[in-house]
Design a protein around this motif. Structure first.
Motif, short mmCIF file in Angstrom:
data_model
loop_
_atom_site.label_atom_id
_atom_site.label_comp_id
_atom_site.label_asym_id
_atom_site.label_seq_id
_atom_site.Cartn_x
_atom_site.Cartn_y
_atom_site.Cartn_z
N ALA A 1 6.71 37.91 50.06
CA ALA A 1 6.11 36.62 50.34
C ALA A 1 4.99 36.77 51.35
CB ALA A 1 7.16 35.64 50.86
N THR A 2 3.97 35.91 51.24
CA THR A 2 2.89 35.87 52.22
C THR A 2 3.32 34.95 53.36
OG1 THR A 2 1.19 36.26 50.55
CG2 THR A 2 0.49 35.25 52.64
N VAL A 3 3.26 35.49 54.55
CA VAL A 3 3.74 34.77 55.73
C VAL A 3 2.53 34.42 56.59
CG1 VAL A 3 5.21 34.85 57.77
CG2 VAL A 3 5.90 36.07 55.68
N THR A 4 2.39 33.13 56.91
CA THR A 4 1.32 32.68 57.79
C THR A 4 1.91 32.38 59.16
OG1 THR A 4 0.11 31.70 55.94
CG2 THR A 4 -0.46 30.95 58.18
N LEU A 5 1.40 33.07 60.17
CA LEU A 5 1.86 32.89 61.55
C LEU A 5 1.01 31.84 62.24
CD1 LEU A 5 4.24 34.63 62.58
CD2 LEU A 5 2.97 35.76 60.74
N PHE A 6 1.62 31.02 63.08
CA PHE A 6 0.86 30.05 63.85
C PHE A 6 1.47 29.88 65.24
CE2 PHE A 6 4.15 27.54 61.80
CZ PHE A 6 4.51 26.58 62.73
N ARG A 7 0.62 29.46 66.18
CA ARG A 7 1.09 29.10 67.52
C ARG A 7 1.06 27.59 67.62
NH1 ARG A 7 -0.83 28.17 72.77
NH2 ARG A 7 -3.02 28.47 72.15
N ASP A 8 2.22 26.99 67.81
CA ASP A 8 2.37 25.54 67.76
C ASP A 8 1.87 24.94 69.07
OD1 ASP A 8 3.06 23.04 66.89
OD2 ASP A 8 5.18 23.23 67.44
N THR B 1 5.09 29.51 78.52
CA THR B 1 5.87 29.53 77.29
C THR B 1 4.98 29.15 76.11
OG1 THR B 1 7.91 28.98 78.46
CG2 THR B 1 7.87 28.56 76.10
N HIS B 2 5.05 29.96 75.06
CA HIS B 2 4.29 29.74 73.83
C HIS B 2 5.27 29.70 72.67
CE1 HIS B 2 0.42 30.66 75.90
NE2 HIS B 2 1.20 31.47 76.62
N ARG B 3 5.02 28.76 71.72
CA ARG B 3 5.93 28.60 70.58
C ARG B 3 5.22 29.06 69.32
NH1 ARG B 3 7.09 25.01 74.40
NH2 ARG B 3 9.31 24.62 74.83
N PHE B 4 5.90 29.97 68.61
CA PHE B 4 5.33 30.56 67.41
C PHE B 4 6.19 30.18 66.21
CE2 PHE B 4 4.12 33.31 70.92
CZ PHE B 4 2.76 33.46 70.73
N GLY B 5 5.53 29.97 65.07
CA GLY B 5 6.23 29.65 63.84
C GLY B 5 5.64 30.42 62.68
N ALA B 6 6.27 30.28 61.51
CA ALA B 6 5.80 30.96 60.30
C ALA B 6 6.03 30.04 59.11
CB ALA B 6 6.51 32.29 60.12
N VAL B 7 5.11 30.15 58.14
CA VAL B 7 5.22 29.40 56.89
C VAL B 7 5.21 30.42 55.75
CG1 VAL B 7 4.17 27.70 55.36
CG2 VAL B 7 4.11 27.37 57.85
N ALA B 8 6.19 30.29 54.82
CA ALA B 8 6.25 31.19 53.67
C ALA B 8 7.05 30.53 52.58
CB ALA B 8 6.88 32.52 54.06
#
Length: 732
Positions: free
Chosen positions: A620-627, A664-671
């Motif tokens: 799967a292609t995973v897109t990383l983002f910083r919320d 503090t930084h919050r990271f997420g991923a979409v796939a």
């Protein structure tokens, strides 16, 4: 003892120089009365007293009379008895009982200020024996420590301040003789100086118990041997022992309770007094009270039947098992003795100890430990001590999974089929508050989702991937599921803890109402830190095919006093469908005190890259983002980049551009159309601001202190040569 000193124990006087036809006479009263002589001697029986005597003799024949001949002699028919003490009356025997320390220092034979005998003596004699005599290890300290297992002798030595002495020791008879090397007499005071100076000692760690006897006698100047006097040294290493801990290691008791509304026993059941000497008696019992929880409202008492006598006065008389006792109190010290002044038996003393109670006149007694040090003193003045600590704890344990944030509860996310478990606690968020220690953890799983926590017969869970499992889990070894069990069936096992000697019985039950209860009982009391660590090791893992939705875990703890958490701590597990991505901080980038605390000094710059890793559907292609706006969704301007998961679903992405600010930084991923739970990473790329204070000295040691960030390790280097960079520093 000299041929010319005219001192004798045999008063027969030989008359020489008699003419063949002479008639001779003698007088014993200076010539007032004359007696005809017979043969050539004066019969010793005519001398009826000891002391100085003058014998006159004369002879006559046909040619006339001779002049007078005179002989002065000192008659001693017996030696005087030895007196071993300056106390009134003759003391021919001394008896001492000593312990290991005293025999190691050396026991003087006498300690008299008077002469040992009123008459002079030629030789002081000692003979050793007794059932405890150990010639291999016992020593007599003379001018040196005399080896009693072999013959020995010396000339011209100094003992007890007397010079010019000689001695001879015969090992076969264990006999020692001491005299003046020049043959002159010793006085009775000289003899006392010797016995005061001679010491019997034994340096063994465990000297032989029993009696050593030193039999003393003297050879006087007339050749008489005195009657024996005896010094007895009983080596008795037996001491009283108090054991308040029963079969468990140690002697002290540690008792925890949650109410003091009625007096309770001061000592636990099975607390005992022991003495190796069955005939031992006890002079007194002393109790010293104290402790952080001690209060003036506390009352020490003694229970007899159903009545408790308060020992709150300066002096109190009371009865235990028909024995009258008297207690004296001075501040926080209590001294107990028998009312009649005699010494108590072991049974009487034990009964006293068992009768003692602790009560309080306060409506709400102060929490905390009360400490009672009990000391018994036996008939020889030897003591034995043990301490009973009674901890009043009315406060239930508190389990906090949310760290500095409000509340105790935590929200967690699990994904079906992902090969990692989700721990209930995190090192930066878990905190346990409990004073007396935790003895049980209970976790109750519930869910309103149909099909969740469903019964199943799949076992063992580490061979099947379609079950919900729970237990102890090591994030560093994610494939090892030995101590995780299937929530779908009742089960029990013992788990090995992460601390020496710690074992935990884990019991999984299904009460029938759709819930699952896991009860964890350790084999020892858990401290706050240990309990916190266990919460960080307890994990949930969801297998393939399990229904998504929320599971809730209610966590309670029971402490040693029996207090149970008033409000359960709630861990909410949101189970996501297969294919939902998971974001983690890369192993090399989690640089905090724990490898799983989501704390790092990597700020995502080229000089300090930050790695994110995780799981998604295979390929799967995973897109990383910083919320940035903390809404949990990928929005414009928040994307960091993309990466493709490998055939096992694993992916990794490295940030190496603009540096992230500390915080503090919050990271997420979409796939695959799913959005992950957010990963909160704390970046701390700045060295802590520290202030060092050199305080006052304690003896010659300086006290160093200072201030820095919370929960960080501090290294102190002391420069020794003015060059802090050459490696010659002391580091702590």
């Amino acid at each position: 003892m000299s041929a010319v000193d005219h001192r004798t124990r045999d008063a027969r006087v030989i008359v020489s120089g008699l003419a063949p036809d002479a008639h001779w006479q003698f007088s014993l009263d200076l010539g007032q009365t004359w007696h005809d002589g017979q043969g050539n001697s004066v019969d010793a029986a005519l001398f009826t007293r000891d002391g100085l005597h003058t014998v006159l003799a004369r002879q006559a024949n046909a040619h006339g009379s001779s002049g007078l001949s005179a002989l002065r002699l000192a008659l001693y028919t017996h030696a005087d008895d030895l007196d071993l003490s300056s106390q009134p009356g003759p003391q021919s025997a001394l008896h001492r009982i000593v312990d290991r320390a005293t025999i190691a220092t050396g026991v003087a034979l006498t300690a008299t200020e008077a002469a040992l005998t009123p008459q002079d003596l030629h030789e002081l004699r000692l003979r050793l024996g007794g059932n405890g005599f150990d010639p291999l290890n016992d020593r007599l300290r003379l001018d040196r420590d005399l080896d009693l297992s072999r013959d020995g002798q010396a000339q011209g030595v100094r003992i007890g301040g007397l010079d010019g002495l000689a001695y001879r020791y015969d090992a076969a008879t264990a006999s020692l003789a001491i005299w003046r090397a020049d043959g002159s007499a010793l006085t009775g005071s000289d003899a006392a100086a010797l016995t005061n100076a001679i010491r019997l000692n034994n340096l063994q760690t465990r000297p032989r118990d029993g009696e050593r006897t030193v039999t003393l006698s003297l050879l006087d100047v007339a050749g008489n041997v005195s009657a024996d006097a005896q010094v007895s040294v009983m080596v008795d290493t037996r001491v009283p022992t108090l054991d308040f801990n029963g079969a468990r290691p140690g002697l002290d008791a540690d008792i925890v309770f949650r109410t003091l509304t009625a007096p309770r026993a001061l000592l636990p059941d099975g607390a005992g007094l022991r003495h190796a000497n069955p005939d031992a008696r006890f002079q007194q019992v002393t109790i010293d009270a104290g402790g952080a929880g001690a209060s003036r409202d506390d009352v020490l008492g003694s229970r007899e039947g159903g009545t408790v006598t308060a020992l709150d006065q300066a002096a109190t008389s009371f009865t235990v098992a028909s024995t009258a006792w008297h207690a004296n109190r001075a501040a926080d010290r209590f001294v107990f003795r028998l009312e009649d002044g005699s010494w108590a038996s072991a049974a009487q003393t034990q009964a006293l100890l068992e009768s003692l109670t602790l009560g309080s006149v306060a409506a709400q007694p102060q929490e905390g430990p009360r400490q009672f040090k009990v000391t018994v003193t036996d008939h020889l003045g030897r003591t034995g001590s043990a301490t009973s600590v009674l901890l009043l704890d009315t406060t239930p344990p508190v389990l906090d999974l949310n760290g500095a944030a409000p509340g105790l509860d935590a929200s967690l996310t699990a994904v079906s089929g992902v090969p990692i478990g989700v721990t209930l606690g995190l090192p930066t968020r878990s905190q346990v508050t409990e004073s007396s220690g935790v003895v049980q953890l209970q976790l109750k799983f519930t869910s309103a989702v149909a099909g969740a926590l469903a019964p199943t017969n799949n076992y063992p869970p580490n061979l099947r991937n379609d079950t919900e499992i729970f237990g102890f889990y090591d994030l560093d070894k994610p494939d090892q599921l030995l101590f995780m069990d299937n929530l779908g069936q009742p089960f029990s096992h013992s788990a090995v803890g992460w601390f020496p000697g710690l074992l935990m019985d884990m019991v999984y039950t299904r009460p029938g109402d759709g819930t699952v209860v896991v009860t964890i009982t350790p084999n020892m009391t858990l401290t706050e830190n240990v309990t916190q660590t266990l919460l960080e090791r307890l994990a949930y893992k969801c297998g393939i095919g399990q229904v998504p939705g929320v599971r809730q875990v209610e966590i309670t703890a029971t402490d040693r006093a029996g207090n149970v958490s008033i409000v359960p701590t709630l861990a909410t597990l949101d189970v996501k469908p297969i294919g939902t991505p998971v974001v983690q901080l890369g192993r090399g980038s989690d640089t905090g005190a724990s490898a799983h605390d989501e704390l790092t000094f990597a700020n995502g710059s080229a000089a300090s890259p930050l790695t994110l890793a995780g799981f998604a559907a295979a390929a799967a292609t995973v897109t990383l983002f910083r919320d940035a706006d903390d809404n949990g969704l990928l929005e414009a301007g928040e994307a960091l980049g993309t990466v493709v998961a490998d055939s096992t679903g694993r992916w990794q992405y490295t940030l190496a551009g603009a540096a992230l600010a500390d915080g503090t930084h919050r990271f997420g991923a979409v796939a695959s159309g799913f959005t992950s739970a957010l990963l909160a990473v704390t970046v701390d790329a700045s060295a802590p601001d520290s202030v060092i204070d050199i305080g006052s000295t304690v003896r010659p040691r300086p006290v160093l202190g200072g201030k820095t960030e919370a929960n960080v390790s501090v290294t102190v280097e002391l420069d020794t040569d003015g060059n802090p960079a050459n490696g010659y520093e002391l580091r702590y």
